[in-house]
Motif scaffolding. Structure first.
Motif, PDB file in Angstrom:
ATOM      1  N   THR B   9       1.801   7.228  -6.263  1.00 57.72           N
ATOM      2  CA  THR B   9       3.196   6.630  -5.711  1.00 57.72           C
ATOM      3  C   THR B   9       3.847   7.858  -4.885  1.00 57.72           C
ATOM      4  OG1 THR B   9       5.140   5.514  -7.288  1.00 57.72           O
ATOM      5  CG2 THR B   9       4.136   6.964  -8.040  1.00 57.72           C
ATOM      6  N   GLU B  10       5.141   7.963  -4.675  1.00 56.78           N
ATOM      7  CA  GLU B  10       6.065   8.636  -3.694  1.00 56.78           C
ATOM      8  C   GLU B  10       7.074   8.308  -3.870  1.00 56.78           C
ATOM      9  OE1 GLU B  10       4.514  11.470  -1.331  1.00 56.78           O
ATOM     10  OE2 GLU B  10       6.926  12.079  -1.513  1.00 56.78           O
ATOM     11  N   THR B  11       7.770   6.990  -4.153  1.00 63.90           N
ATOM     12  CA  THR B  11       9.140   6.237  -4.725  1.00 63.90           C
ATOM     13  C   THR B  11       8.927   5.896  -6.053  1.00 63.90           C
ATOM     14  OG1 THR B  11       9.155   4.102  -3.546  1.00 63.90           O
ATOM     15  CG2 THR B  11       9.957   6.286  -2.362  1.00 63.90           C
ATOM     16  N   GLY B  12       7.759   5.558  -7.323  1.00 62.33           N
ATOM     17  CA  GLY B  12       7.775   4.904  -7.896  1.00 62.33           C
ATOM     18  C   GLY B  12       7.175   3.462  -8.010  1.00 62.33           C
ATOM     19  N   ASN B  13       7.365   2.897  -7.271  1.00 64.75           N
ATOM     20  CA  ASN B  13       6.991   1.757  -6.707  1.00 64.75           C
ATOM     21  C   ASN B  13       5.517   1.231  -7.192  1.00 64.75           C
ATOM     22  OD1 ASN B  13      10.007   0.906  -5.653  1.00 64.75           O
ATOM     23  ND2 ASN B  13       9.086   1.085  -3.293  1.00 64.75           N
ATOM     24  N   GLU B  15       3.426   2.983  -9.103  1.00 66.68           N
ATOM     25  CA  GLU B  15       3.578   3.452 -10.357  1.00 66.68           C
ATOM     26  C   GLU B  15       4.074   2.586 -11.877  1.00 66.68           C
ATOM     27  OE1 GLU B  15       5.319   7.325 -11.272  1.00 66.68           O
ATOM     28  OE2 GLU B  15       5.109   6.779 -13.351  1.00 66.68           O
ATOM     29  N   MET B  16       5.295   1.310 -11.287  1.00 62.19           N
ATOM     30  CA  MET B  16       5.802   0.553 -11.667  1.00 62.19           C
ATOM     31  C   MET B  16       5.034  -0.369 -11.309  1.00 62.19           C
ATOM     32  SD  MET B  16       9.613  -1.783 -10.874  1.00 62.19           S
ATOM     33  CE  MET B  16       8.723  -2.156  -9.571  1.00 62.19           C
ATOM     34  N   GLU B  19       1.579  -0.351 -14.479  1.00 62.53           N
ATOM     35  CA  GLU B  19       2.834   0.212 -15.489  1.00 62.53           C
ATOM     36  C   GLU B  19       2.493  -1.872 -15.616  1.00 62.53           C
ATOM     37  OE1 GLU B  19       5.544   3.130 -15.561  1.00 62.53           O
ATOM     38  OE2 GLU B  19       6.490   1.838 -16.530  1.00 62.53           O
ATOM     39  N   TYR B  57       3.003   6.563   2.810  1.00 64.09           N
ATOM     40  CA  TYR B  57       4.015   7.284   2.752  1.00 64.09           C
ATOM     41  C   TYR B  57       4.548   7.947   4.293  1.00 64.09           C
ATOM     42  CZ  TYR B  57       8.733   9.253   1.739  1.00 64.09           C
ATOM     43  OH  TYR B  57      10.174   9.887   1.756  1.00 64.09           O
ATOM     44  N   GLY B  58       5.314   8.203   4.851  1.00 65.86           N
ATOM     45  CA  GLY B  58       4.792   8.830   5.733  1.00 65.86           C
ATOM     46  C   GLY B  58       4.515   7.506   7.016  1.00 65.86           C
ATOM     47  N   ASP B  59       4.231   8.271   7.855  1.00 64.57           N
ATOM     48  CA  ASP B  59       3.242   8.256   8.927  1.00 64.57           C
ATOM     49  C   ASP B  59       1.566   8.109   8.736  1.00 64.57           C
ATOM     50  OD1 ASP B  59       3.139   7.693  11.631  1.00 64.57           O
ATOM     51  OD2 ASP B  59       3.085   8.857  12.699  1.00 64.57           O
ATOM     52  N   ASP B  91       4.821  -1.233   4.326  1.00 63.62           N
ATOM     53  CA  ASP B  91       5.554  -1.595   5.100  1.00 63.62           C
ATOM     54  C   ASP B  91       5.363  -2.497   6.732  1.00 63.62           C
ATOM     55  OD1 ASP B  91       8.216  -1.933   5.806  1.00 63.62           O
ATOM     56  OD2 ASP B  91       9.461  -0.658   5.610  1.00 63.62           O
ATOM     57  N   TYR B  94       6.239  -1.050   9.987  1.00 63.66           N
ATOM     58  CA  TYR B  94       5.723   0.420  10.274  1.00 63.66           C
ATOM     59  C   TYR B  94       3.877  -0.244  10.157  1.00 63.66           C
ATOM     60  CZ  TYR B  94       9.754   2.576   8.536  1.00 63.66           C
ATOM     61  OH  TYR B  94      10.835   2.717   8.569  1.00 63.66           O
ATOM     62  N   ALA B 125       6.364  -4.902   1.594  1.00 58.36           N
ATOM     63  CA  ALA B 125       7.308  -4.322   1.196  1.00 58.36           C
ATOM     64  C   ALA B 125       8.874  -4.999   2.435  1.00 58.36           C
ATOM     65  CB  ALA B 125       8.125  -2.508   1.339  1.00 58.36           C
TER      66      ALA B 125
END
Lengths: 424, 150
Positions: B9-13, B15-16, B19, B57-59, B91, B94, B125
């Motif tokens: 994960t990078e922003t926690g999505n 990870e959540m 869980e 994440y990112g590119d 997403d 992209y 997303a």
């Protein structure tokens, strides 16, 4: 008397909410409340991340759970330092975390910056996102210059250039899209003081311009030695500049320093210096996107250095702490760090918490005593539901554009709503 | 049958979601969850099924907590007998890099000899459905496979 420890977080943007998320784990059993000056939470996720980046805004769904499921309290339209004194909050809660953000635009500091037609990117971005305190700016075409070489400049340029169905799937206000279209911005120049080598754009954001039909892209001021064989961001940019056909045009101009905004009653051009000498760029509109600083009217203490712990039991995180750098992921990491510090303080021998502070009950008592009504999470849900219902064709929502609407839709008593209106 | 849900994960999505997923198994599945940052490929064993939730994440890059795990999945890793399934987060805005993070992990796992229980699903997303709703459907296919083979 031994209650569970109480934690107040001031500011419901990414920094504040990631701190709440981390504190839920680091201090199990603690009662956590988030206090926000605006009626509804999510800060820059709601009012900063561009309206056509719904995938990025989707992090909101993760953070909604704090209030929906995890028992975190929400107090919206409550401004610390104005509605409630920080010292009162400190008296009521064992731990206070300040995550109040940074809303002021850094000024360029050149002549003509106050001319009609010159607008700061923070203000424009908030307006584009329907922030309730931002009225319509002066929009004018056909030429706009965006001063700044970061991702905010890219967001602004993209929103000014997009038209019609290119906003499908976003929550961008159709009224505002129509205002931009009517202003007729057809040529946007992104102006960078530094060299093309030093660009700080994310290539993924640059590539979005490649997907806009009817847009030609050019670069100016790139040195030959910089351009050769660059496979990074500059390489991406140079390959975009092969895009030649379109009635709209985007130019990236490097090594050009703005010297003065010029015009009689309103902006007409931007005077600059470039390596080859002075140049004048026609501009009916200019956007300064060179960073943020604390708003002059902020009621919380500023300029305290940049350490996380201000004093025992009082912490701060995010842009409020260290200025306008850091992204959504870094806000999350910082939240974990402040949670670690606060939980150590709560369990340590020199704990500021003996569990005797009233926490939420104390805050509710103070708000009721001074006749302040606030937005709880249920009120926010009514707002979001209304915003989804208002969505026009092709949009996912229409955000309520002013504070009175929030009160009307939620049923929160807004008779004193003016108390926390736009800063004078 | 043990199930370990791993997240990158990078922003926690992710990870959540990991869980959340761990709550969708019965006690008999012996389910746990952990970060990809806290495990190495050599920790993986044939007696456990690994469900990996990984964003992009990112590119088109791996999220921060998945990078080390991925870099350790080199030619020398042998994951024969290890079973896994991957749920990606992406997403579609992209489109060139949609779901690439989870694909990088999947490709490396397969190259190392691990066996995919079900095909990789990538949640969008920018789409209208929630990741949890898509994951609930996906995880039923995973459970069917697990209970059919265990």
């Amino acid at each position: 008397m031994n209650r569970s420890p109480s934690i107040a977080i001031v500011g419901a943007g990414p920094s504040g909410l990631f701190s709440a998320q981390a504190l839920l784990r680091a201090a199990p059993g603690a009662s956590i409340d988030v206090i926000e000056a605006l009626p509804v939470p999510f800060g820059l996720l709601r009012y900063g991340v561009a309206a056509d980046h719904q995938g990025t805004k989707a992090t909101i769904r993760q953070l909604e759970r704090l209030f929906e499921r995890d028992g975190v309290g929400f107090f919206g339209a409550v401004e610390i330092g104005r509605t409630i004194a920080l010292s009162d909050l400190r008296a009521d809660y064992d731990i206070v975390v300040l995550a109040a953000g940074l809303s002021g635009d850094r000024r360029l500091g050149i002549p003509g910056e106050d001319l009609a037609g010159v607008v700061a990117s923070g203000r424009l971005t908030r307006w584009l996102n329907d922030h309730p305190d931002e009225g319509d700016p002066e929009l004018a075409g056909p030429c706009a210059v965006v001063v700044g070489a970061g991702n905010v400049a890219l967001d602004v340029a993209r929103m000014l250039l997009k038209r019609g169905a290119e906003f499908d799937g976003s929550d961008f206000s159709p009224r505002k899209a129509a205002l931009i279209a009517a202003a007729g911005v057809e040529n946007v120049t992104i102006l960078a003081r530094g060299s093309a080598r030093e660009v700080r754009f994310d290539s993924v954001l640059l590539k979005e311009f490649g997907r806009l039909a009817d847009l030609s892209i050019s670069v100016e001021g790139v040195r030959t030695e910089d351009a050769d064989g660059d496979s990074g961001v500059l390489g991406t940019l140079l390959s975009l500049a092969q895009q030649r056909d379109g009635s709209r045009h985007l130019c990236f101009r490097f090594e050009t320093v703005p010297v003065a905004f010029a015009g009689e009653s309103r902006l007409g051009s931007l005077e600059c210096t470039a390596p080859a000498g002075p140049i004048t760029l026609p501009a009916q509109m200019a956007v300064t996107a060179i960073g943020f600083q604390s708003a002059a009217t902020g009621a919380l203490p500023r300029n305290l250095g940049d350490h996380m712990e201000i004093e025992a039991g009082l912490y701060r995180v995010g842009w409020y702490r260290h200025g306008p750098r850091g992204t959504i992921p870094t806000a999350r990491l910082e939240g974990k760090e402040v949670a670690r510090m606060a939980s150590e303080a709560l369990s340590g021998t020199a704990a500021p918490a003996d569990g005797s502070k009233p926490g939420r009950a104390g805050l509710v008592r103070r708000l009721s005593a001074n006749g302040t009504s606030w937005f709880d999470w249920r009120s926010c849900l009514r707002v979001f539901e209304k915003e989804r219902a208002l969505a026009a064709e092709g949009r996912v929502a229409l955000k309520l554009p002013n504070r009175l609407d929030f009160f009307a839709v939620s049923g929160v008593d807004g008779s004193d709503a003016s108390r926390s209106g736009p800063n004078p | 049958m043990n199930v370990l849900i791993l997240h990158g994960t990078e922003t926690g999505n992710a990870e959540m979601l990991a869980e959340e997923m761990s709550g969708w198994f019965d006690a008999r599945d012996g389910v746990g969850h952990a970060s990809l940052a806290d495990i190495t490929p050599s920790d993986l064993d044939a007696g456990t099924a690994y469900l990996i939730v990984c964003s992009t994440y990112g590119d088109g890059e791996l999220p921060g907590t998945a990078k080390t795990f991925h870099s350790l999945l080199d030619g020398s890793t042998d994951l024969s007998g290890v079973r896994f399934a991957i749920f990606g987060l992406g997403d579609s805005q992209y489109q060139d890099t949609f779901g690439l993070g989870s694909k990088l992990i999947e490709d490396a796992m397969i190259t190392a000899g691990a066996q995919a229980l079900v095909s990789r699903h990538v949640h969008d997303a920018s789409g209208s459905d929630l990741a949890e709703d898509a994951a609930r459907i996906w995880i039923e296919t995973v459970k069917d496979r697990l209970h059919a083979t265990s």
